[in-house]
Scaffold this motif. Sequence first.
Motif, PDB file in Angstrom:
ATOM      1  N   GLY A 309    -119.514 -14.718  70.639  1.00 28.00           N
ATOM      2  CA  GLY A 309    -118.202 -14.246  70.220  1.00 28.00           C
ATOM      3  C   GLY A 309    -117.871 -14.644  68.793  1.00 28.00           C
ATOM      4  O   GLY A 309    -117.349 -13.845  68.006  1.00 28.00           O
ATOM      5  N   ALA A 310    -118.187 -15.897  68.429  1.00 26.51           N
ATOM      6  CA  ALA A 310    -117.951 -16.343  67.055  1.00 26.51           C
ATOM      7  C   ALA A 310    -118.783 -15.541  66.069  1.00 26.51           C
ATOM      8  O   ALA A 310    -118.320 -15.179  64.971  1.00 26.51           O
ATOM      9  N   GLY A 311    -120.016 -15.224  66.450  1.00 19.30           N
ATOM     10  CA  GLY A 311    -120.867 -14.425  65.569  1.00 19.30           C
ATOM     11  C   GLY A 311    -120.300 -13.041  65.336  1.00 19.30           C
ATOM     12  O   GLY A 311    -120.287 -12.538  64.198  1.00 19.30           O
ATOM     13  N   TYR A 312    -119.818 -12.401  66.425  1.00 21.97           N
ATOM     14  CA  TYR A 312    -119.213 -11.076  66.266  1.00 21.97           C
ATOM     15  C   TYR A 312    -117.949 -11.140  65.401  1.00 21.97           C
ATOM     16  O   TYR A 312    -117.664 -10.219  64.604  1.00 21.97           O
ATOM     17  N   LEU A 313    -117.158 -12.196  65.526  1.00 22.44           N
ATOM     18  CA  LEU A 313    -115.954 -12.340  64.724  1.00 22.44           C
ATOM     19  C   LEU A 313    -116.300 -12.459  63.237  1.00 22.44           C
ATOM     20  O   LEU A 313    -115.663 -11.823  62.374  1.00 22.44           O
ATOM     21  N   VAL A 314    -117.316 -13.255  62.918  1.00 20.19           N
ATOM     22  CA  VAL A 314    -117.743 -13.393  61.521  1.00 20.19           C
ATOM     23  C   VAL A 314    -118.230 -12.058  60.976  1.00 20.19           C
ATOM     24  O   VAL A 314    -117.911 -11.672  59.845  1.00 20.19           O
ATOM     25  N   LEU A 315    -118.998 -11.327  61.774  1.00 15.80           N
ATOM     26  CA  LEU A 315    -119.469 -10.015  61.316  1.00 15.80           C
ATOM     27  C   LEU A 315    -118.307  -9.065  61.044  1.00 15.80           C
ATOM     28  O   LEU A 315    -118.332  -8.296  60.074  1.00 15.80           O
ATOM     29  N   ALA A 316    -117.275  -9.106  61.902  1.00 15.01           N
ATOM     30  CA  ALA A 316    -116.112  -8.234  61.703  1.00 15.01           C
ATOM     31  C   ALA A 316    -115.385  -8.589  60.408  1.00 15.01           C
ATOM     32  O   ALA A 316    -114.987  -7.703  59.641  1.00 15.01           O
ATOM     33  N   VAL A 317    -115.212  -9.893  60.144  1.00 16.71           N
ATOM     34  CA  VAL A 317    -114.537 -10.314  58.903  1.00 16.71           C
ATOM     35  C   VAL A 317    -115.324  -9.848  57.692  1.00 16.71           C
ATOM     36  O   VAL A 317    -114.775  -9.315  56.715  1.00 16.71           O
ATOM     37  N   VAL A 318    -116.630 -10.067  57.711  1.00 20.76           N
ATOM     38  CA  VAL A 318    -117.472  -9.638  56.584  1.00 20.76           C
ATOM     39  C   VAL A 318    -117.377  -8.137  56.373  1.00 20.76           C
ATOM     40  O   VAL A 318    -117.285  -7.650  55.244  1.00 20.76           O
ATOM     41  N   TYR A 319    -117.357  -7.374  57.477  1.00 16.27           N
ATOM     42  CA  TYR A 319    -117.305  -5.921  57.371  1.00 16.27           C
ATOM     43  C   TYR A 319    -115.992  -5.471  56.722  1.00 16.27           C
ATOM     44  O   TYR A 319    -115.988  -4.648  55.790  1.00 16.27           O
ATOM     45  N   PHE A 320    -114.850  -5.999  57.177  1.00 17.18           N
ATOM     46  CA  PHE A 320    -113.553  -5.551  56.632  1.00 17.18           C
ATOM     47  C   PHE A 320    -113.366  -5.999  55.187  1.00 17.18           C
ATOM     48  O   PHE A 320    -112.810  -5.271  54.365  1.00 17.18           O
ATOM     49  N   VAL A 321    -113.827  -7.195  54.832  1.00 19.06           N
ATOM     50  CA  VAL A 321    -113.732  -7.641  53.438  1.00 19.06           C
ATOM     51  C   VAL A 321    -114.560  -6.742  52.538  1.00 19.06           C
ATOM     52  O   VAL A 321    -114.123  -6.311  51.462  1.00 19.06           O
TER      53      VAL A 321
END
Length: 363
Positions: A309-321
């Motif tokens: 879950g933490a990995g998916y959250l980091v990927l989402a942040v990187v994608y939106f930035v």
Amino acid sequence: MLSSLFLTLSLAAGVFAQAPSKVAALRDAATQVDRLKILDKDSDFVFNFLNATATKGAGGSAVGATVANFPALVNNGMAMTIGFLGPCGMNTPHTHPRATEILYVVNGTISSGLIAENGARFIFNTVPAGSAMLFPKGSIHFQQNEGCDPITFVAALNNEDPGVESIAQRYFGLPPDVVAASLGDLGVQEVAGLEAMIPDNIALGTQECLDRCGIKRQGQLTTQRQPRNANNALPGQSSGSSGWAPPTTSTSTSYGGGAYATSTHYTRNTQQTGGALFGALAEDAQTIATKGVSDSVLIALVVVVGVMGAGYLVLAVVYFVSRHRRRGAAEKANRWYVRPEMAGRSLVPTVEERGEEKYDPAA
């Protein structure tokens, strides 16, 4: 046809019924002459290992001659076992509580080791054909066929009732919480799972030998497990029930009984496939469905899910930035874009540029 079958069964039942009474009479006889009178047939002094009941497993079989099946041994202080080990077959670790053993290798080569008692060093030997190894009374020992062809060994023991205690089956037959505590608080569920996996003797041996001989570890029965009662029952098991029985697919005979018989407890193959992996996954799924999931497994699952879950959250942040940065750059580029035909011209055309007269308010 049926009458002959019933006659055979009746004779067999008679033999088994008479054996205990004959043994008791032999033990009560005052002299050797009296014992010879009880053993009134010359054939009473002959034991056929090839027609006797064998202890069978995926890796071979063993036949023992003791007072239980050969009354002539009474008061003679000896017994004998013939072992038929298939390719990579192992006579799993065991002890003889009342006898010292000397084992002779007829053909092939075996690896064998023993531990005599606490504090004693481990003794290991590679024993070729024509050689024998000694195992002191009560010592834990084993034998493995290191070759890819069947072998035979002959073991003599200095007690007519030597006894056999298989280490793995008997140890895991103790109360599961006692076993768990002695293994560093492994957990009773894990103890039950391990106990259900212990194969019958004779078992398939080390993985190195199996790989070398192209043998796949599969189809090992687990019928030699310790009987249970209320004092050593497994978790969720009622008294007297077996419980934790894994699925088995083996149906054929093992080595022994005359010429070496072919056993389908193992199969030779030159190309390893992923079947074993999927089979193991399916068995694990069935095991979980049967006995539930332990606390340690649940904790591990929670940790894995949390990390994912933490990995998916980091990927989402990187994608939106990244998306925001690309959008800003595109807007900036569009803000200063000028078409080629408009280069050098003012954004609002003048009267002169349009070819019209200037407006004169006095006119």
